[in-house]
Design a protein around this motif. Structure first.
Motif, PDB file in Angstrom:
ATOM      1  N   LEU A   1     -91.688  42.806 -31.571  1.00  0.00           N
ATOM      2  CA  LEU A   1     -91.358  41.476 -32.088  1.00  0.00           C
ATOM      3  C   LEU A   1     -89.845  41.290 -32.170  1.00  0.00           C
ATOM      4  CD1 LEU A   1     -93.945  41.133 -34.990  1.00  0.00           C
ATOM      5  CD2 LEU A   1     -93.899  39.807 -32.875  1.00  0.00           C
ATOM      6  N   ALA A   2     -89.155  42.290 -32.704  1.00  0.00           N
ATOM      7  CA  ALA A   2     -87.697  42.209 -32.836  1.00  0.00           C
ATOM      8  C   ALA A   2     -87.022  42.152 -31.477  1.00  0.00           C
ATOM      9  CB  ALA A   2     -87.178  43.400 -33.647  1.00  0.00           C
ATOM     10  N   GLU A   3     -87.482  42.959 -30.525  1.00  0.00           N
ATOM     11  CA  GLU A   3     -86.900  42.949 -29.178  1.00  0.00           C
ATOM     12  C   GLU A   3     -87.064  41.575 -28.527  1.00  0.00           C
ATOM     13  OE1 GLU A   3     -87.755  47.615 -27.980  1.00  0.00           O
ATOM     14  OE2 GLU A   3     -89.185  46.058 -27.391  1.00  0.00           O
ATOM     15  N   PHE A   4     -88.262  41.043 -28.614  1.00  0.00           N
ATOM     16  CA  PHE A   4     -88.554  39.754 -28.001  1.00  0.00           C
ATOM     17  C   PHE A   4     -87.728  38.646 -28.655  1.00  0.00           C
ATOM     18  CE2 PHE A   4     -90.992  35.941 -27.079  1.00  0.00           C
ATOM     19  CZ  PHE A   4     -91.371  36.123 -25.762  1.00  0.00           C
ATOM     20  N   ALA A   5     -87.713  38.619 -29.981  1.00  0.00           N
ATOM     21  CA  ALA A   5     -86.968  37.580 -30.695  1.00  0.00           C
ATOM     22  C   ALA A   5     -85.474  37.684 -30.410  1.00  0.00           C
ATOM     23  CB  ALA A   5     -87.237  37.678 -32.192  1.00  0.00           C
ATOM     24  N   ALA A   6     -84.925  38.881 -30.403  1.00  0.00           N
ATOM     25  CA  ALA A   6     -83.496  39.055 -30.116  1.00  0.00           C
ATOM     26  C   ALA A   6     -83.181  38.636 -28.687  1.00  0.00           C
ATOM     27  CB  ALA A   6     -83.085  40.508 -30.345  1.00  0.00           C
ATOM     28  N   GLY A   7     -84.057  38.959 -27.762  1.00  0.00           N
ATOM     29  CA  GLY A   7     -83.850  38.547 -26.380  1.00  0.00           C
ATOM     30  C   GLY A   7     -83.848  37.042 -26.223  1.00  0.00           C
ATOM     31  N   ARG A   8     -84.782  36.375 -26.864  1.00  0.00           N
ATOM     32  CA  ARG A   8     -84.832  34.920 -26.773  1.00  0.00           C
ATOM     33  C   ARG A   8     -83.629  34.290 -27.468  1.00  0.00           C
ATOM     34  NH1 ARG A   8     -88.192  36.897 -23.699  1.00  0.00           N
ATOM     35  NH2 ARG A   8     -89.784  35.610 -22.696  1.00  0.00           N
ATOM     36  N   GLN A   9     -83.197  34.860 -28.587  1.00  0.00           N
ATOM     37  CA  GLN A   9     -82.011  34.333 -29.269  1.00  0.00           C
ATOM     38  C   GLN A   9     -80.788  34.489 -28.373  1.00  0.00           C
ATOM     39  OE1 GLN A   9     -81.538  35.557 -33.359  1.00  0.00           O
ATOM     40  NE2 GLN A   9     -79.331  35.235 -33.292  1.00  0.00           N
ATOM     41  N   ALA A  10     -80.628  35.644 -27.741  1.00  0.00           N
ATOM     42  CA  ALA A  10     -79.502  35.867 -26.832  1.00  0.00           C
ATOM     43  C   ALA A  10     -79.588  34.914 -25.637  1.00  0.00           C
ATOM     44  CB  ALA A  10     -79.477  37.322 -26.371  1.00  0.00           C
ATOM     45  N   ALA A  11     -80.788  34.715 -25.113  1.00  0.00           N
ATOM     46  CA  ALA A  11     -80.958  33.820 -23.960  1.00  0.00           C
ATOM     47  C   ALA A  11     -80.560  32.393 -24.311  1.00  0.00           C
ATOM     48  CB  ALA A  11     -82.402  33.874 -23.471  1.00  0.00           C
ATOM     49  N   ARG A  12     -80.953  31.914 -25.482  1.00  0.00           N
ATOM     50  CA  ARG A  12     -80.573  30.550 -25.883  1.00  0.00           C
ATOM     51  C   ARG A  12     -79.058  30.442 -26.073  1.00  0.00           C
ATOM     52  NH1 ARG A  12     -85.970  30.005 -27.223  1.00  0.00           N
ATOM     53  NH2 ARG A  12     -86.076  31.201 -29.140  1.00  0.00           N
ATOM     54  N   ALA A  13     -78.429  31.516 -26.547  1.00  0.00           N
ATOM     55  CA  ALA A  13     -76.967  31.509 -26.680  1.00  0.00           C
ATOM     56  C   ALA A  13     -76.304  31.481 -25.301  1.00  0.00           C
ATOM     57  CB  ALA A  13     -76.499  32.725 -27.472  1.00  0.00           C
ATOM     58  N   ALA A  14     -76.844  32.213 -24.341  1.00  0.00           N
ATOM     59  CA  ALA A  14     -76.306  32.177 -22.980  1.00  0.00           C
ATOM     60  C   ALA A  14     -76.467  30.782 -22.382  1.00  0.00           C
ATOM     61  CB  ALA A  14     -76.987  33.233 -22.110  1.00  0.00           C
ATOM     62  N   LEU A  15     -77.620  30.166 -22.596  1.00  0.00           N
ATOM     63  CA  LEU A  15     -77.823  28.800 -22.121  1.00  0.00           C
ATOM     64  C   LEU A  15     -76.832  27.834 -22.761  1.00  0.00           C
ATOM     65  CD1 LEU A  15     -81.728  28.609 -22.056  1.00  0.00           C
ATOM     66  CD2 LEU A  15     -80.182  28.590 -20.077  1.00  0.00           C
ATOM     67  N   ALA A  16     -76.591  27.994 -24.038  1.00  0.00           N
ATOM     68  CA  ALA A  16     -75.629  27.130 -24.735  1.00  0.00           C
ATOM     69  C   ALA A  16     -74.237  27.291 -24.142  1.00  0.00           C
ATOM     70  CB  ALA A  16     -75.621  27.448 -26.225  1.00  0.00           C
ATOM     71  N   ALA A  17     -73.874  28.511 -23.761  1.00  0.00           N
ATOM     72  CA  ALA A  17     -72.566  28.752 -23.148  1.00  0.00           C
ATOM     73  C   ALA A  17     -72.442  28.037 -21.807  1.00  0.00           C
ATOM     74  CB  ALA A  17     -72.338  30.251 -22.973  1.00  0.00           C
ATOM     75  N   LEU A  18     -73.572  27.733 -21.183  1.00  0.00           N
ATOM     76  CA  LEU A  18     -73.579  26.973 -19.930  1.00  0.00           C
ATOM     77  C   LEU A  18     -73.665  25.471 -20.175  1.00  0.00           C
ATOM     78  CD1 LEU A  18     -76.086  29.113 -17.824  1.00  0.00           C
ATOM     79  CD2 LEU A  18     -73.576  29.080 -17.639  1.00  0.00           C
ATOM     80  N   GLY A  19     -73.701  25.062 -21.443  1.00  0.00           N
ATOM     81  CA  GLY A  19     -73.814  23.650 -21.779  1.00  0.00           C
ATOM     82  C   GLY A  19     -75.238  23.132 -21.758  1.00  0.00           C
ATOM     83  N   GLN A  20     -76.212  24.033 -21.764  1.00  0.00           N
ATOM     84  CA  GLN A  20     -77.627  23.660 -21.734  1.00  0.00           C
ATOM     85  C   GLN A  20     -78.160  23.467 -23.153  1.00  0.00           C
ATOM     86  OE1 GLN A  20     -79.686  23.485 -18.766  1.00  0.00           O
ATOM     87  NE2 GLN A  20     -77.660  23.429 -17.843  1.00  0.00           N
ATOM     88  N   GLU A  21     -79.106  22.574 -23.282  1.00  0.00           N
ATOM     89  CA  GLU A  21     -79.789  22.378 -24.554  1.00  0.00           C
ATOM     90  C   GLU A  21     -80.717  23.565 -24.811  1.00  0.00           C
ATOM     91  OE1 GLU A  21     -79.457  19.829 -26.760  1.00  0.00           O
ATOM     92  OE2 GLU A  21     -77.821  19.104 -25.502  1.00  0.00           O
TER      93      GLU A  21
END
Length: 106
Positions: A46-66
């Motif tokens: 659960l922690a691995e999955f949640a951390a991965g998704r949180q990191a992915a959303r941060a990477a998307l935000a760095a690209l200007g993505q919602e």
């Protein structure tokens, strides 16, 4: 910061990188479309999955993505938004995600 700099140096400038510690992730922050992928999972997964998704959303935000849900596809890979290529990985205590617009990362 040292780990982040070392990882960022491995990718071209158009690739966004984000990290999230497993300790900072919270499975309650997962989007409804993501939850079926971890139904019945043990706490570490659960922690691995949640951390991965949180990191992915941060990477998307760095690209200007919602922010968007990143459900798991049939091959267990994250389903990225159209036009985005990315990858999520985790190791002891840390998840990393990279994303870019356009061509796959390799």
């Amino acid at each position: 910061k040292r780990i982040e700099a070392a990882l960022a140096a491995m990718f071209p400038a158009d690739v966004a990188l984000a990290l999230c510690s497993l300790a900072a992730a919270d499975a309650r922050d997962l989007w409804p479309a993501e939850r079926p992928a971890i139904a019945g999972a043990v706490p570490l997964r659960l922690a691995e999955f949640a951390a991965g998704r949180q990191a992915a959303r941060a990477a998307l935000a760095a690209l200007g993505q919602e922010p968007v849900a990143l459900p798991m596809g049939p091959d267990r890979a994250p389903l990225w938004p159209p036009g985005i290529a990315g990858s999520i990985s985790h190791t002891a205590g840390l998840a990393a995600a990279v994303a870019r617009q356009g061509a796959p990362l390799g």
